[in-house]
Design a protein around this motif. Structure first.
Motif, short mmCIF file in Angstrom:
data_model
loop_
_atom_site.label_atom_id
_atom_site.label_comp_id
_atom_site.label_asym_id
_atom_site.label_seq_id
_atom_site.Cartn_x
_atom_site.Cartn_y
_atom_site.Cartn_z
N ILE A 200 0.85 -1.19 0.00
CA ILE A 200 0.00 0.00 0.00
C ILE A 200 0.89 1.24 0.00
N ASN A 201 0.68 2.13 -0.98
CA ASN A 201 1.35 3.44 -0.94
C ASN A 201 0.42 4.42 -0.23
N PRO A 202 0.76 4.82 0.98
CA PRO A 202 -0.16 5.69 1.73
C PRO A 202 -0.17 7.12 1.20
N TYR A 203 0.76 7.45 0.28
CA TYR A 203 0.88 8.84 -0.18
C TYR A 203 0.48 9.04 -1.64
N GLY A 204 0.01 8.01 -2.33
CA GLY A 204 -0.38 8.17 -3.74
C GLY A 204 -1.69 8.94 -3.86
N GLY A 205 -1.92 9.54 -5.02
CA GLY A 205 -3.20 10.20 -5.33
C GLY A 205 -3.64 11.15 -4.26
N LYS A 206 -4.82 10.88 -3.69
CA LYS A 206 -5.35 11.77 -2.64
C LYS A 206 -5.00 11.22 -1.26
N GLY B 164 -4.39 6.28 -7.18
CA GLY B 164 -3.38 7.22 -7.66
C GLY B 164 -4.01 8.45 -8.28
N SER B 165 -3.23 9.13 -9.12
CA SER B 165 -3.71 10.36 -9.74
C SER B 165 -4.22 10.11 -11.16
N THR B 166 -3.56 9.25 -11.92
CA THR B 166 -3.99 8.99 -13.30
C THR B 166 -4.61 7.60 -13.42
N ASP B 167 -4.00 6.60 -12.80
CA ASP B 167 -4.52 5.23 -12.79
C ASP B 167 -4.78 4.71 -14.21
N CYS B 168 -3.87 5.03 -15.14
CA CYS B 168 -4.19 4.66 -16.52
C CYS B 168 -4.01 3.17 -16.78
N GLY C 29 -2.33 1.90 -5.08
CA GLY C 29 -1.68 3.16 -5.44
C GLY C 29 -1.95 3.48 -6.89
N GLY C 30 -1.08 4.31 -7.47
CA GLY C 30 -1.29 4.72 -8.85
C GLY C 30 -0.33 4.04 -9.80
N ASP C 31 -0.16 4.65 -10.97
CA ASP C 31 0.72 4.08 -12.00
C ASP C 31 2.16 3.99 -11.52
N GLY C 32 2.58 4.95 -10.68
CA GLY C 32 3.95 4.95 -10.17
C GLY C 32 4.18 3.76 -9.26
N MET C 33 3.19 3.45 -8.47
CA MET C 33 3.29 2.31 -7.55
C MET C 33 3.30 1.00 -8.36
N PHE C 34 2.46 0.95 -9.38
CA PHE C 34 2.43 -0.24 -10.26
C PHE C 34 3.79 -0.41 -10.92
N SER C 35 4.37 0.71 -11.34
CA SER C 35 5.68 0.66 -12.00
C SER C 35 6.73 0.06 -11.04
N GLU C 36 6.65 0.42 -9.77
CA GLU C 36 7.58 -0.15 -8.77
C GLU C 36 7.45 -1.67 -8.74
N ILE C 37 6.20 -2.14 -8.74
CA ILE C 37 5.97 -3.59 -8.66
C ILE C 37 6.52 -4.26 -9.92
N LYS D 134 5.00 20.06 -7.80
CA LYS D 134 3.71 20.51 -7.22
C LYS D 134 2.90 19.32 -6.69
N ARG D 135 3.60 18.30 -6.21
CA ARG D 135 2.91 17.09 -5.72
C ARG D 135 1.87 17.42 -4.66
N TRP D 136 2.15 18.50 -3.89
CA TRP D 136 1.24 18.89 -2.81
C TRP D 136 -0.16 19.22 -3.34
N VAL E 162 2.71 -1.65 4.25
CA VAL E 162 2.48 -0.24 3.95
C VAL E 162 3.85 0.37 3.69
N THR E 163 4.06 0.92 2.50
CA THR E 163 5.42 1.36 2.15
C THR E 163 5.82 2.58 2.98
N GLU E 164 7.12 2.65 3.25
CA GLU E 164 7.63 3.75 4.08
C GLU E 164 8.40 4.77 3.26
N1 LIG Z 1 5.74 5.53 1.42
C1 LIG Z 1 6.05 6.28 0.38
N2 LIG Z 1 6.48 7.55 0.55
C2 LIG Z 1 6.76 8.34 -0.51
N3 LIG Z 1 6.65 7.93 -1.80
C3 LIG Z 1 6.22 6.67 -2.03
C4 LIG Z 1 5.90 5.80 -0.95
N4 LIG Z 1 5.49 4.62 -1.48
C5 LIG Z 1 5.57 4.76 -2.81
N5 LIG Z 1 6.01 5.98 -3.15
C6 LIG Z 1 6.20 6.55 -4.50
O1 LIG Z 1 5.13 7.46 -4.78
C7 LIG Z 1 5.04 7.63 -6.16
C8 LIG Z 1 3.64 8.01 -6.60
O2 LIG Z 1 2.76 7.06 -6.17
P1 LIG Z 1 1.49 6.55 -6.96
O3 LIG Z 1 1.81 6.10 -8.29
O4 LIG Z 1 0.85 5.56 -6.04
O5 LIG Z 1 0.52 7.84 -7.00
P2 LIG Z 1 0.36 9.04 -8.00
O6 LIG Z 1 1.66 9.47 -8.56
O7 LIG Z 1 -0.45 10.04 -7.31
O8 LIG Z 1 -0.52 8.42 -9.12
P3 LIG Z 1 -0.26 8.13 -10.67
O9 LIG Z 1 1.05 7.42 -10.75
O10 LIG Z 1 -1.44 7.30 -11.08
O11 LIG Z 1 -0.22 9.46 -11.37
C9 LIG Z 1 5.49 6.33 -6.76
O12 LIG Z 1 6.40 6.57 -7.79
C10 LIG Z 1 6.14 5.56 -5.62
O13 LIG Z 1 7.45 5.16 -5.94
#
Ligand SMILES: Nc1ncnc2c1ncn2[C@@H]1O[C@H](COP(=O)(O)OP(=O)(O)OP(=O)(O)O)[C@@H](O)[C@H]1O
Ligand SMILES: CCCCCCCCCCCCC/C=C/[C@@H](O)[C@H](CO)NC(=O)CCCCC
Ligand SMILES: [Ca+2]
Length: 507
Positions: A114-120, A217-221, A173-181, A281-283, A146-148
């Motif tokens: 679980i990425n606790p910081y993805g998307g919203k 996530g934000s895009t979830d494509c 999470g989002g596409d970024g989290m999927f990419s990690e996997i 501008k991730r915030w 839960v990723t740290e």
């Molecule tokens: N615990 C964490 N703290 C900070 N960053 C993290 C953590 N776990 C994962 N990440 C990173 O956060 C990045 C963004 O996460 P994620 O893809 O879930 O959401 P997003 O960027 O909002 O959505 P999308 O990729 O769909 O646009 C990922 O590239 C991932 O590597």
């Protein structure tokens, strides 16, 4: 006035409203006998039953199954059957359980990140409230992490012992989290099989574990393009029923050194610049893409370079096809093979506003048909879209067409090619040894230009957006690896037939 039969699927004719309804066993999630003596069920769902047992029908069991709702959403629905005899009730429960046990493609044990910081920043809450209860009902056990920090999941997958104990990996999470996997699993598989990822020509070994995406996530494509909607419950149900969707993966190399894998978009120019700006501008959450998209559109930078590619001449489809990739797609069901007559290379030199390679449609809520609407999930190709320098007005027309039915490729300054391999070399990079030196200098110049935009000044370099992550080099070589990974998905289903079903019936 009722009939039930089991013949490959479970069928019941409901007495209520004279409606008949059948459910395939493959879409039954669980069966549970009701404990009538205590008057309630373990999880308290008893209250929801629209009819209580009678003296004639004192025994009951509940079947949970998939119901198709609007816009590709799946929901879990319960139907309760009342029986006159305890033995009959038992027989039904046992039979359904036996049928479910024969579905060997269903996962029993999953590793969840679980990425606790993805998307919203709702990942943890979405998993606990919407997904974990469904996994529990389907008797799926989980190990949850839960990723740290960023790359926690990727590095854990690369090193964790006993990966074989799991039937799949799930990311919330989002596409970024999927990419990690994907990076964790693909690297691990190559390491276990002694394959060198640094060789661009190397044939990679396909991953055996399936990946599930719970969108947060934000895009979830990736989720949107493989399921049809970014909805956590729908994705959880696709995981439970054990769907399987193969997917292509692009490998990206620079100077014969491995950089990254890409599953959705590799974008230079417009999408690279949008991403580079939005990362600061991730915030802002998902709204950062609208802000940076608008800003990047106004800057209207173009980039010079040479694109070389190997067209996929032997494929059945083209990027201009009218029919999109859907569940059961014939191109996806074909087995991947190395084409016997790999075509020659084509070279295009020019000034580009955007160079995009879409290995799948890249459909998302922002653009429901995506960057390349006819791209296929698992055909071993990527659609290379070249948008040449044009007026702001024309570029806007091109962008707007991503959101309408109009063809975004039917414009004089846009061309699209279905390819198996491509290279990009920015202008000023004549040979590899000079490349990094020149890139660093130009990048600095580019930054000055970006910070102090002047008329006619376009930076020499953009960045590559690789599935939402910036690559450190502009000169890249890309190859598509056909069906390297598998997802718990089935592709987008054709519009469903709506069904209404009463919640209670009698045997
Ligand atoms: N615990 C964490 N703290 C900070 N960053 C993290 C953590 N776990 C994962 N990440 C990173 O956060 C990045 C963004 O996460 P994620 O893809 O879930 O959401 P997003 O960027 O909002 O959505 P999308 O990729 O769909 O646009 C990922 O590239 C991932 O590597
Ligand atoms: C005036 C209206 C114009 C509207 C134009 C809409 C065009 C939208 C096309 C959408 C393409 C999405 C491609 C997906 C890329 C993902 O791998 C990546 C990771 O999540 N997302 C982004 O880079 C985020 C990129 C977001 C770009 C907007
Ligand atoms: Ca593809």
């Amino acid at each position: 006035n009722f009939k039930i039969s089991v013949c490959g699927f479970f069928q019941s004719a409901l007495t209520i409203d004279q409606q008949s309804h059948s459910v395939s066993v493959s879409e039954i999630l669980a069966v549970q006998e009701l404990d009538l003596e205590s008057g309630t069920k373990d999880d308290g769902r008893w209250q929801k039953m629209s009819q209580k047992p009678t003296e004639a029908y004192p025994y009951a069991f509940t079947v949970s199954y998939v119901r198709r709702a609007r816009k590709h959403r799946w929901r879990c629905t319960d139907v309760t059957f009342f029986c006159p005899e305890w033995a009959l009730c038992q027989q039904w429960v046992q039979t359904i359980k036996e049928q479910l046990a024969e579905l060997t493609s269903r996962p029993k044990h999953l590793l969840v990140y679980i990425n606790p910081y993805g998307g919203k920043q709702q990942g943890t809450c979405i998993y606990e409230q919407k997904v974990a209860p469904l996994f529990a009902r389907a008797s799926i056990s989980t190990d949850v992490i839960v990723t740290e920090h960023a790359n926690h999941a990727r590095d854990h997958l690369r090193t964790v012992a006993e990966l074989k104990q799991y039937d799949g990996v799930v990311c919330v999470g989002g596409d970024g989290m999927f990419s990690e996997i994907v990076h964790g699993l693909v690297s691990r598989t190559q390491k276990d099989n002694g394959v060198d990822q640094n060789s661009p020509e190397e044939k990679l070994v396909a991953c055996s574990l399936r990946i599930g995406i719970i969108p947060a996530g934000s895009t979830d494509c990736i989720c949107y393009g493989t399921v049809g909607i970014n909805d956590p419950v729908t994705s959880a149900l696709h995981i439970i029923v054990g769907d399987s969707q193969p997917m292509d993966v692009c490998s990206v190399h620079h100077n014969k050194t491995f950089l990254k894998y890409s599953v959705s978009l590799l974008g230079y120019g417009f999408y690279g610049d949008v991403l580079a700006d939005s990362e600061r501008k991730r915030w802002m959450g998902p709204a950062r893409y609208d802000f940076s998209g608008f800003k990047t559109f106004l800057t209207h930078h173009y980039y010079e370079g040479t694109v070389s590619f190997q067209p996929a001449t032997d494929t059945l489809g083209t990027p201009r096809d009218k029919s999109p990739c859907r569940a059961g797609c014939v191109l996806t069901s074909l087995l991947c093979s190395t084409p016997e007559n790999e075509g020659g290379w084509r070279v295009i030199r020019g000034k580009f506003l955007a160079i995009n390679a879409a290995s799948m449609s890249c459909a998302c809520p922002r653009s429901p048909k995506g960057l390349s609407p006819a791209a296929h999930l698992a055909d071993g190709t990527t659609d290379l879209i070249l948008v040449r320098k044009c007026s702001r007005f024309n570029f806007l027309r091109h962008l707007i067409r991503h959101t309408s039915k109009d063809d975004q490729f039917d414009m004089t300054f846009v061309e699209v090619h279905r390819v198996r391999r491509f290279r990009f070399l920015p202008r000023h990079c004549q040979n590899d040894s000079e490349q990094d030196l020149r890139e660093n200098g130009k990048r600095l110049f580019g930054q000055i230009c970006r910070d102090h935009p002047a008329r006619g000044c376009s930076p020499a370099f953009s960045s590559w957006n690789c599935d939402g992550e910036i690559l450190p080099h502009a000169a890249i070589e890309v190859g598509v690896h056909c069906q390297l990974i598998k997802l718990f998905a089935r592709g987008i289903e054709e519009p469903p037939v709506f069904e209404d079903v009463a919640a209670t019936c009698a045997i």
